[in-house]
Design a protein around this motif. Structure first.
Motif, PDB file in Angstrom:
ATOM      1  N   SER A  55       8.109   3.967 -19.158  1.00 18.64           N
ATOM      2  CA  SER A  55       7.195   2.823 -19.316  1.00 18.64           C
ATOM      3  C   SER A  55       7.455   1.735 -18.279  1.00 18.64           C
ATOM      4  N   ARG A  56       7.356   2.104 -17.006  1.00 16.08           N
ATOM      5  CA  ARG A  56       7.593   1.118 -15.967  1.00 16.08           C
ATOM      6  C   ARG A  56       6.711   1.398 -14.755  1.00 16.08           C
ATOM      7  N   LEU A  57       6.412   0.307 -14.040  1.00 19.70           N
ATOM      8  CA  LEU A  57       5.739   0.398 -12.758  1.00 19.70           C
ATOM      9  C   LEU A  57       6.785   0.531 -11.665  1.00 19.70           C
ATOM     10  N   GLU A  58       6.472   1.342 -10.648  1.00 20.96           N
ATOM     11  CA  GLU A  58       7.339   1.450  -9.478  1.00 20.96           C
ATOM     12  C   GLU A  58       6.468   1.228  -8.251  1.00 20.96           C
ATOM     13  N   PHE A  59       6.938   0.382  -7.314  1.00 26.07           N
ATOM     14  CA  PHE A  59       6.047   0.017  -6.219  1.00 26.07           C
ATOM     15  C   PHE A  59       6.817  -0.462  -5.003  1.00 26.07           C
ATOM     16  N   HIS A  60       6.083  -0.483  -3.889  1.00 27.94           N
ATOM     17  CA  HIS A  60       6.550  -1.019  -2.615  1.00 27.94           C
ATOM     18  C   HIS A  60       5.519  -2.012  -2.124  1.00 27.94           C
ATOM     19  N   GLU A  61       5.971  -3.161  -1.659  1.00 23.74           N
ATOM     20  CA  GLU A  61       5.065  -4.185  -1.156  1.00 23.74           C
ATOM     21  C   GLU A  61       4.654  -3.841   0.270  1.00 23.74           C
ATOM     22  N   GLY A  62       3.599  -3.047   0.384  1.00 22.13           N
ATOM     23  CA  GLY A  62       3.119  -2.617   1.686  1.00 22.13           C
ATOM     24  C   GLY A  62       2.618  -1.193   1.631  1.00 22.13           C
ATOM     25  N   GLY A  63       2.221  -0.677   2.796  1.00 20.59           N
ATOM     26  CA  GLY A  63       1.675   0.668   2.876  1.00 20.59           C
ATOM     27  C   GLY A  63       2.741   1.741   2.899  1.00 20.59           C
ATOM     28  N   PRO A  64       2.331   3.001   2.762  1.00 17.86           N
ATOM     29  CA  PRO A  64       3.287   4.107   2.682  1.00 17.86           C
ATOM     30  C   PRO A  64       4.242   4.211   3.863  1.00 17.86           C
ATOM     31  N   CYS A  65       3.780   3.882   5.081  1.00 21.34           N
ATOM     32  CA  CYS A  65       4.642   4.108   6.243  1.00 21.34           C
ATOM     33  C   CYS A  65       5.787   3.107   6.338  1.00 21.34           C
ATOM     34  N   THR A  66       5.774   2.062   5.494  1.00 19.07           N
ATOM     35  CA  THR A  66       6.882   1.101   5.497  1.00 19.07           C
ATOM     36  C   THR A  66       7.793   1.269   4.281  1.00 19.07           C
ATOM     37  N   VAL A  67       7.539   2.281   3.463  1.00 18.82           N
ATOM     38  CA  VAL A  67       8.371   2.504   2.276  1.00 18.82           C
ATOM     39  C   VAL A  67       9.765   2.963   2.697  1.00 18.82           C
TER      40      VAL A  67
END
Length: 357
Positions: A337-349
């Motif tokens: 029950s959690r969100l997982e994310f990166h602030e930006g597009g895929p190529c900067t993950v």
């Protein structure tokens, strides 16, 4: 872009909205000004915005009273007129009134394994200068669910999940029938699913009950008793359609209709990037099926130079209403029950840039 976090145990929707509005008044007002600038650029009649905002809020008040109460609270907390909070939540519907169709937009992948939770990921693409700050929120509902969602400031919801095992991914669509007046805003529909559904069937029924004036697809995922499931609900003024998960368990969506009947009213031009983006996702299923969401990002590493801007970068030569950028890369973890994310597009993950909420 910075993703701010807000967590509350407030059950009363009005008081919750008032607290969010007070805490983020500056960001909400900045978002209002950003959208007014966008509306001017695409030739929305600015004099008509108050009426459009009031109409949107009235629809939300009737269709989802708790969400309406939250918006009334947000407006009070931020010290803004009610029509402006209605305008923000109807930004998609207002753009549809002038047939403003963007070249960029989101790409979503959901994989249903034979055992274990859904493996999901999407990009959220939008105008590169309009959202310097966004928000994730955690709160309880009156029915005892805990909801987590990602959104723009002042807008009810977009992408999220609840602890009953329901999650929502969100992609904008364009149908020839859209834009006649203002219906229930699609962002409110996404949030209502998270607030009200404990099963996939309930989630689909909530989405299908909305009388909308702009198009979107909600890719709804569920996880209960060790079983993953999903469906894609395509909504438009021309009707609704539900696409069940195929036997291979791969549900992919970009920004055009997959239902044959609704596709007859498709408004996106044939040269739009939405079609090659879907083809590239289909070719990268093995990468998108990775258990680790950071590894899953590799399936989204396709740029314009590769044939499709799944990872989208703005062209500085274009005016801002024609510039698009992948602003967040986000996955849903229904098991925890959690969100997982990166602030930006895929190529900067990077693994160290991957956040959990």
């Amino acid at each position: 872009m910075t993703v701010h976090r807000y967590e509350t145990d407030e059950l009363d929707p009005f008081r919750r909205g008032e607290a969010i509005g007070h805490a983020f008044a500056g960001e909400i007002i900045a978002n209002i000004e950003g959208y007014r600038e966008l509306f001017r650029a695409v030739r929305v009649d600015e004099a008509g915005l108050p009426a459009l905002g009031e109409t949107a809020l009235a629809h939300i008040d009737r269709w989802a009273p708790d969400l309406g109460a939250e918006l009334h609270g947000s407006a009070k907390g931020a010290g803004i007129p009610l029509w402006q909070i209605g305008m923000l939540n109807a930004r998609t519907e207002i753009l549809a009134t002038v047939k403003a169709i963007g070249e960029g937009e989101c790409s979503t992948s959901v994989i249903l394994p034979e055992d274990g939770p859904p493996r999901t990921i999407q990009t959220w693409d939008w105008h590169d200068v309009s959202n310097e700050n966004t928000l994730v929120v955690r709160y309880p509902t009156r029915d005892g669910r805990t909801v987590r969602y990602f959104t723009e400031f002042g807008i009810l919801g977009k992408i999220g999940l609840n602890d009953a095992g329901i999650g929502v991914h969100f992609n904008i669509l364009n149908h020839a029938s859209d834009g006649e007046g203002i219906g229930v805003p699609v962002h409110a529909v996404a949030r209502a699913v998270l607030d009200g559904a404990s099963t996939l069937a309930e989630a689909v029924a909530i989405a299908q009950s909305a009388d909308v004036s702009a198009s979107t697809v909600l890719t709804i995922v569920s996880y209960a008793d060790g079983k993953a499931d999903a469906a894609q609900v395509e909504l438009s003024s021309g009707g609704h359609a539900t696409l069940q998960a195929p036997e291979d368990g791969f549900l992919l969506h970009t920004n055009h209709f997959l239902d044959r009947r609704l596709a007859a009213g498709e408004l996106s031009p044939t040269e739009s990037s939405t079609f090659p983006r879907l083809e590239h996702l289909q070719a990268r299923r093995a990468l998108l099926a990775a258990i680790d969401p950071v590894d899953r990002v590799a399936g989204l590493l396709v740029h314009q130079a590769d044939g499709a801007p799944i990872c989208c970068h703005p062209d500085p030569a274009l005016s801002f209403e024609n510039r698009w950028q992948s602003l967040i890369t986000i996955a849903l973890d229904l098991e925890r029950s959690r969100l997982e994310f990166h602030e930006g597009g895929p190529c900067t993950v990077r693994r160290e840039s991957w956040q959990v909420f």
